[in-house]
Design an enzyme around this catalytic site. Structure first.
Site, PDB file in Angstrom:
ATOM      1  CE  LYS A  60      -0.832  -2.366   5.901  1.00 15.20           C
ATOM      2  NZ  LYS A  60      -0.644  -2.529   4.450  1.00 15.20           N
ATOM      3  CB  SER A 135      -4.497  -4.239   3.872  1.00 13.39           C
ATOM      4  OG  SER A 135      -3.296  -4.069   4.151  1.00 13.39           O
ATOM      5  CB  SER A 159      -3.043  -2.165   0.435  1.00 12.91           C
ATOM      6  OG  SER A 159      -3.900  -3.769   0.703  1.00 12.91           O
TER       7      SER A 159
HETATM    8  N1  GLN Z   1      -7.755  -6.449  -0.962  1.00 11.80           N
HETATM    9  C1  GLN Z   1      -6.826  -6.816  -1.822  1.00 11.80           C
HETATM   10  C2  GLN Z   1      -6.179  -8.418  -0.789  1.00 11.80           C
HETATM   11  O1  GLN Z   1      -7.474  -8.819  -0.288  1.00 11.80           O
HETATM   12  C3  GLN Z   1      -5.009  -6.305  -1.410  1.00 11.80           C
HETATM   13  C4  GLN Z   1      -4.219  -6.309  -0.209  1.00 11.80           C
HETATM   14  C5  GLN Z   1      -3.041  -5.668  -0.064  1.00 11.80           C
HETATM   15  O2  GLN Z   1      -2.976  -4.718  -1.175  1.00 11.80           O
HETATM   16  N2  GLN Z   1      -2.303  -5.680   0.684  1.00 11.80           N
HETATM   17  O3  GLN Z   1      -5.027  -8.967  -0.925  1.00 11.80           O
END
Ligand code: GLN
Length: 454
Positions: A60, A135, A159
């Protein structure tokens, strides 16, 4: 097969599929081929093989890689070339996997669809009109499309698990502190964890084995013994006690998702496990608390992007204040700005007690909900997400709906617990994810339960 063959196969697969899937931000073909040649030579000379020997991996793009751009899918870091490797990247090198390239994500890991990437929208390999989740959408899509053997993602509020569920692969968020965050670009430091995205549970155990462990470079790293995760995959869940929170199967859940969870419980019954409905009564406050806390931490962490030290610097500033504001206005996308504003507000004097402090107290209550259940149960089981992958463009302009999608994953980060998402069915050609949550540092039980189901 030789490592060079494995790597070339991965590169060919990327060439054939990534025009459509768009999982990669940067493919390091040359670097990968060099590493492959070195590993082949080492083996020819009779060297030992590392735990992940020769396996093509994707990383990532918020995990820093020396000499390989790390953009966080943000204009701000478009040209950021790190001068060091994250601890997990060093550990992958010791385990002898081969880094193929860097994977797309929502900008600074803020989002759940990859639509917040400044560069491209990754597609769900099962249906190109749908999001891969986020994400770590690039990580999940790359594994689902067979472009790499495994990927690393990061999970602050879901994410790793949510994109794994949307793309029909396995995603594990380790206990907070088990995997070093050194070299992970910070979003919300008290919640962020790095973890594996893989095709199956066994691979997840191997990757976790390779990246877990104490690191003096991360002040929140836990100094605990690392068990042999792979040997915990016995297939035996006889007598295992499973709690199923009614809050995770209530309002807003897709009927097909619920059906798949009920079917999975039958499978566990057949394997000799027992399950009961339980309650995590503070679940309804988790999303609100998370968005206050995560945004507060983000507003502080992202203060370092000032146009002086990293990335974008505006061309047209007349003084220092303008340099800051214009660089930040030009460098950050809309979702990142929204979080910085929300977090700055929640932390500001006069509002701190009402928002940040209150959210911290809710966080404690949520953690206590879990502690109570784990006095009687070995694992908690539920859906990873209330619905399967949604269509690209369908909710990106409705941030609240987007935020509410994280209802089943966020509480686990607030409590710091380990959880895995594994595939458990399909609806309309899109995968459904089953989530198993464990006690802190009890990844072995989570992996054993997940593996028995597969
Ligand atoms: N969807 C969540 C957010 O927008 C989780 C993001 C994540 O785990 N990095 O914060």
């Amino acid at each position: 097969v030789s490592v060079q063959e494995l790597v070339n196969e991965s590169l060919k697969r990327i060439e054939a599929t990534d025009g459509k899937v768009q999982a990669f931000l940067n493919v390091d073909a040359e670097g990968a081929q060099k590493s492959a040649a070195r590993l082949d030579q080492q083996l020819a000379e009779g060297g030992e093989r590392g735990l992940l020997f020769g396996l093509p991996a994707g990383i990532k793009d918020n995990i820093v890689t020396e000499g390989l751009k790390t953009t966080c899918a943000s204009r701000f870091l478009e040209n950021y070339d790190p001068i060091y490797d994250a601890t997990v990247v060093q550990k992958l090198r010791s385990a002898e996997s081969v880094t193929i390239g860097k994977l797309n994500m929502d900008e600074f890991a803020m989002g759940g669809s990859n639509e917040n990437s400044a560069f491209q929208v990754t597609r769900n390999p099962w249906n190109l009109n749908h999001v891969p989740g986020g994400s770590s959408g690039g990580s999940a899509a790359a594994v689902a499309a067979g472009q790499v053997y495994f990927a690393l993602g990061s999970d602050t509020g879901g994410s790793i698990r949510q994109p794994a569920a949307f793309c029909g692969v396995v995603g594990l968020k380790p206990t907070y502190g088990l995997v070093s965050r050194f070299g992970l670009v910070a979003f919300a430091s008290s919640l962020d964890q790095i973890g594996p995205v893989t095709k199956n549970v066994e691979d997840a155990a191997y990757v976790l084995q390779s990246i877990a462990g104490y690191d003096k470079m991360d002040s929140t790293s836990a100094n605990v013994d690392i068990p042999d995760y792979v040997s915990s995959l016995t297939g035996d869940v006889k007598g295992m006690k499973i709690g199923v929170p009614k809050e995770y199967l209530g309002e807003g859940i897709d009927p097909q998702v619920k059906q798949s969870i009920m079917d999975a419980l039958k499978v566990y019954e057949g394997l000799g496990a027992v399950w009961e409905e339980v309650s995590l009564p503070h679940t309804e406050y988790a999303v609100a608390a998370y968005y206050i806390l995560a945004s507060s931490e983000a507003s502080s962490n992202l203060a370092r992007y000032d146009g002086v030290r990293y990335g974008v610097r505006t061309e047209n500033a007349n003084n220092l204040l303008e340099l800051y504001t214009k660089s930040r206005s030009e460098g950050f996308g809309p979702e990142v700005k929204r979080r910085i504003m929300l977090g700055t507000y929640a932390l500001s004097s006069g509002y701190y007690d009402a928002y940040y402090l209150k959210a911290q107290k809710v966080r404690t209550l949520i953690k206590q909900d879990f502690d109570q259940i784990f006095e009687q149960y070995d694992v908690i089981l539920g859906p990873t997400t209330p619905t399967p992958a949604f269509a690209i463009g369908s909710i990106i302009n409705d941030p609240l709906t987007m935020y509410l999608n994280d209802i089943c994953t966020i509480p686990i980060n607030l409590a710091g617990l380990p959880a895995i998402s594994i595939p458990c069915g399909f609806t309309n050609g899109l995968p459904i994810g089953l989530q198993l949550i464990g006690k802190a540092f009890d990844e072995s039980t989570v992996l054993r339960a997940a593996h028995a189901f597969e």
